[in-house]
Write an enzyme that holds these catalytic residues in place. Structure first.
Site, PDB file in Angstrom:
ATOM      1  N   GLU A 393      49.468   7.475  70.959  1.00 46.15           N
ATOM      2  CA  GLU A 393      48.832   7.128  71.799  1.00 46.15           C
ATOM      3  C   GLU A 393      47.538   7.580  71.573  1.00 46.15           C
ATOM      4  O   GLU A 393      46.396   7.166  72.584  1.00 46.15           O
ATOM      5  CB  GLU A 393      49.501   7.553  73.275  1.00 46.15           C
ATOM      6  CG  GLU A 393      49.538   7.567  74.337  1.00 46.15           C
ATOM      7  CD  GLU A 393      50.565   7.955  75.705  1.00 46.15           C
ATOM      8  OE1 GLU A 393      51.115   7.093  76.122  1.00 46.15           O
ATOM      9  OE2 GLU A 393      50.693   9.179  75.682  1.00 46.15           O
ATOM     10  N   HIS A 422      68.709   4.342  52.354  1.00 42.11           N
ATOM     11  CA  HIS A 422      69.462   3.628  52.639  1.00 42.11           C
ATOM     12  C   HIS A 422      69.306   2.163  53.588  1.00 42.11           C
ATOM     13  O   HIS A 422      70.371   1.607  53.839  1.00 42.11           O
ATOM     14  CB  HIS A 422      71.404   3.836  52.556  1.00 42.11           C
ATOM     15  CG  HIS A 422      71.689   5.200  51.361  1.00 42.11           C
ATOM     16  ND1 HIS A 422      71.697   4.295  50.146  1.00 42.11           N
ATOM     17  CD2 HIS A 422      71.705   6.358  52.069  1.00 42.11           C
ATOM     18  CE1 HIS A 422      72.247   5.886  49.820  1.00 42.11           C
ATOM     19  NE2 HIS A 422      71.902   6.909  50.188  1.00 42.11           N
ATOM     20  N   LYS A 527      51.383  -1.094  83.782  1.00 46.47           N
ATOM     21  CA  LYS A 527      52.416  -0.131  84.965  1.00 46.47           C
ATOM     22  C   LYS A 527      52.331  -1.683  85.940  1.00 46.47           C
ATOM     23  O   LYS A 527      52.813  -0.875  86.794  1.00 46.47           O
ATOM     24  CB  LYS A 527      51.850   1.699  84.964  1.00 46.47           C
ATOM     25  CG  LYS A 527      52.371   2.243  84.783  1.00 46.47           C
ATOM     26  CD  LYS A 527      51.780   4.142  84.641  1.00 46.47           C
ATOM     27  CE  LYS A 527      51.995   4.678  83.667  1.00 46.47           C
ATOM     28  NZ  LYS A 527      51.723   6.051  84.036  1.00 46.47           N
TER      29      LYS A 527
END
Ligand SMILES: O=P(O)(O)OC[C@H]1O[C@](O)(CO)[C@@H](O)[C@@H]1O
Length: 614
Positions: A393, A422, A527
């Site tokens: 950000e 793994h 937004k």
């Protein structure tokens, strides 16, 4: 992005020069130190000879590359580089090893001018300059752990008073001086998102004791099922849950929704939310006003000059931590000690600058490689997730400070070792070469007195150690660069130090690439678009309601809904809205199925006479 050993070490260093020219074309105003063959002096001790073997083997000083080049490496030279560059913070017991990153002396020299500028920028920032020009804000998270640094006495008083009230409030809650109507508080439910959740989550996972005075849970999304799950897990303990609502702006929709959902659960359980609610937010925000008017138990401030992603040393991180019995003064001390080291203007002595230097080298200063963060310690699992927001950000920006389009960034991912061994380390070792790694090593395996040998001479922790070292070597032998950050133990002090280390590395790196690390304009676009979808949904509901109130009911096709909404261009979104409502029993498909959008005719289950969707 993928490169082979032979191209990486070839006489033309093709891959690197391609990255450079592409980076330069992004912005003519940025000049990047250019690597050339002679710059690779870390690898001077390698010589490239042909090899037919496809096995990677390390035989004394010989590394055989799978890609056809045989790299002779003097282990003495590598050890010398290790010693030469090893950074140690004595008081914090923290080490940084950058020897497996291949920056050269010449590159380092070229970068020094940039570092001078970056150090000056950090100095100005700490003195209270408007370091976030787009938002016209100071950037003061460093003052939180050393209030004497704050640019005026008013801010200093605010910081100190807040810290005192956090300590007092948490002591009173833990001691039972402050009670819920049902008795002692036993649980914390933290409602917040992004920087208002990730720091507290990381700190809780890293540092909360096995039996904390208050246990913590998080609502960090607007997922109804996720919220229901958290509330269900609390069960009857909802009556003794302290709900901490955290939002700097005080108006983030996800957090507001979480609060409304929790308040509904309180009502249904016959509980008075105001007796159990705490707000952490900016003064006079919507949340602050609500908490004040409804007389919640307490309110703590967030400061304008502290960004969400660097707020973990404010009330955001400190209050939940203190309530879990974590020593917040130690966390602050650790951060403050690290900040001091990060003020050195000698790159080699400045741990954050060292990281920034490596990031720049490894990702060509344009984010051409991702940063994989691998803590070898379960309690640090959320560090990479925390860093993901802090780094991405902050650095992921379209424009630089001069307004040039640069599309900067540095992608971060990772979970923990050796578990990830793994999962995706196969690709890191042998697949696309688009990353550099950061190992986080913790020397102390478990508290003293608990260790035992599960086979002669070997403990469980030795395996973890071996896995880390083995992975580091295996990656390096296939030309994958890595940094190793080592701490003695996971303690409030070392965690505070690590947070401060990365906060500063991000700040310095942002200066090196000339971007504003302290705003997040890109988040607004999503937004805004979400708001538009919800506004369209209300228009769809109005249209469907009108048709559903007719006698007989008039099921509508998607085209008809879109026309009546005066939004034919939004037909795809209208279809998605209807499919979502149908899946939640809020719309009825009269004809067709959602799998064939053109076939459907839809209406509402009930007609609402006073159209409340307008
Ligand atoms: O604390 P707030 O204002 O609710 O914001 C939460 C998060 O949302 C963001 O603004 C992104 O939308 C983050 O930067 C921030 O940490």
């Amino acid at each position: 992005m993928a490169s082979s050993v032979s191209t990486f070490y070839s006489s033309t260093f093709k891959k690197k020069s391609i990255s450079r020219s592409s980076s330069i074309s992004r912005s003519s105003s940025i000049s990047f130190p250019v690597r050339s063959r002679s710059h690779f002096d870390i690898f001077q001790t390698y010589s490239i000879v042909s090899a037919s073997s496809s096995e990677v083997s390390k035989n004394n000083n010989i590394i055989t590359s799978k890609k056809g080049g045989l790299l002779e490496k003097s282990s003495e030279a590598l050890w010398a580089r290790y010693l030469d560059w090893l950074y140690q913070h004595k008081e914090l017991g923290l080490y940084i090893d950058v020897s497996r990153v291949g920056f050269t002396d010449e590159f380092f020299k070229e970068m020094e001018v940039k570092f001078e500028t970056a150090f000056k920028a950090m100095e100005d920032l700490e003195k209270g300059s408007i370091a976030n020009p787009d938002e016209g804000r100071m950037v003061g998270h460093y003052w939180l752990r050393n209030s004497k640094l704050s640019p005026n006495s008013f801010l200093r008083m605010q910081i100190e008073n807040t810290l005192e009230s956090i300590s007092k409030f948490s002591d009173d809650v833990i001691s039972g001086k402050i009670l819920s109507p049902a008795g002692r508080f036993t649980q914390i439910l933290s409602v917040g998102i992004g920087g208002s959740a990730l720091g507290p989550q990381f700190v809780a996972e890293a540092l909360a004791p096995d039996n904390p005075p208050l246990k913590i849970r998080f609502i960090d999304n607007t997922d109804p099922a996720g919220i229901d799950h958290q509330i269900a897990q609390l069960g009857p303990e909802l009556a003794t849950t302290l709900v901490i609502v955290i939002s700097k702006s005080g108006g983030t929709p996800e957090t507001r929704n979480g609060l409304l959902e929790v308040q509904k659960a309180f009502r249904e359980a016959g509980l008075d939310f105001s007796k159990q609610g705490v707000a952490i937010t900016q003064e006079n925000s919507l949340l602050d006003n609500t908490a004040r008017i409804e007389r919640w138990v307490a309110r703590f401030p967030m400061f304008d000059w502290v960004g969400g992603r660097t707020s973990v040393m404010s009330a955001v991180g400190l209050l939940p931590a203190a309530l879990q019995g974590i020593n917040i003064r130690e966390m602050l001390d650790g951060a403050s000690l690290m900040d001091e080291a990060n003020r050195s203007t000698v790159v080699k002595n400045n741990p954050a600058a060292l990281l920034a230097l490596c990031w720049y080298w490894a990702s060509d200063g344009v984010g051409s490689k991702d940063m994989v963060v691998l803590p070898y310690k379960d309690s640090l699992l959320l560090f990479s997730r925390y860093l993901q927001q802090l780094v991405m950000e902050s650095l992921g920006k379209e424009f630089d400070l001069d307004g040039n389009r640069v599309n900067q960034g540095l992608a971060v991912y990772g979970n923990k070792g050796s578990t990830d061994q793994h999962a995706y380390i196969q690709q890191l070792r042998e697949g696309v070469h688009n990353f550099f790694a950061t190992f986080i090593e913790v020397l102390r395996d478990r508290p003293p007195g608990h260790d035992w040998e599960l086979e002669p001479g070997v403990t469980c922790g030795d395996y973890l150690f071996g896995m880390l070292q083995g992975t580091r070597s295996a990656l390096y032998s296939n030309d994958r660069e890595s940094i190793t950050v080592t701490v003695q133990e996971v303690t409030p002090r070392s965690v505070g130090g690590m947070i401060a280390l990365y906060e500063r590395a991000v700040g310095i790196y942002a200066s090196l690439i000339n971007i504003n690390a302290y705003h997040q304009p890109g988040v607004e676009a999503g937004k805004k678009a979400a708001g538009e979808v919800l506004a369209l949904q209300k228009r769809v509901l109005t249209v469907l309601n009108e048709a559903s109130c007719k006698d007989p009911v008039e099921p509508l096709t998607l085209d008809e809904v879109a026309d009546r909404c005066h939004s034919p261009e939004e037909i795809e979104m209208i279809y998605k809205i209807i499919a979502h409502m149908e899946a939640n029993d809020r719309a009825i498909i009269a004809e067709g199925s959602c799998g064939s959008p053109r076939s459907i005719k839809v209406y509402l289950g009930e007609c609402i006479v006073d159209d409340m969707y307008d």
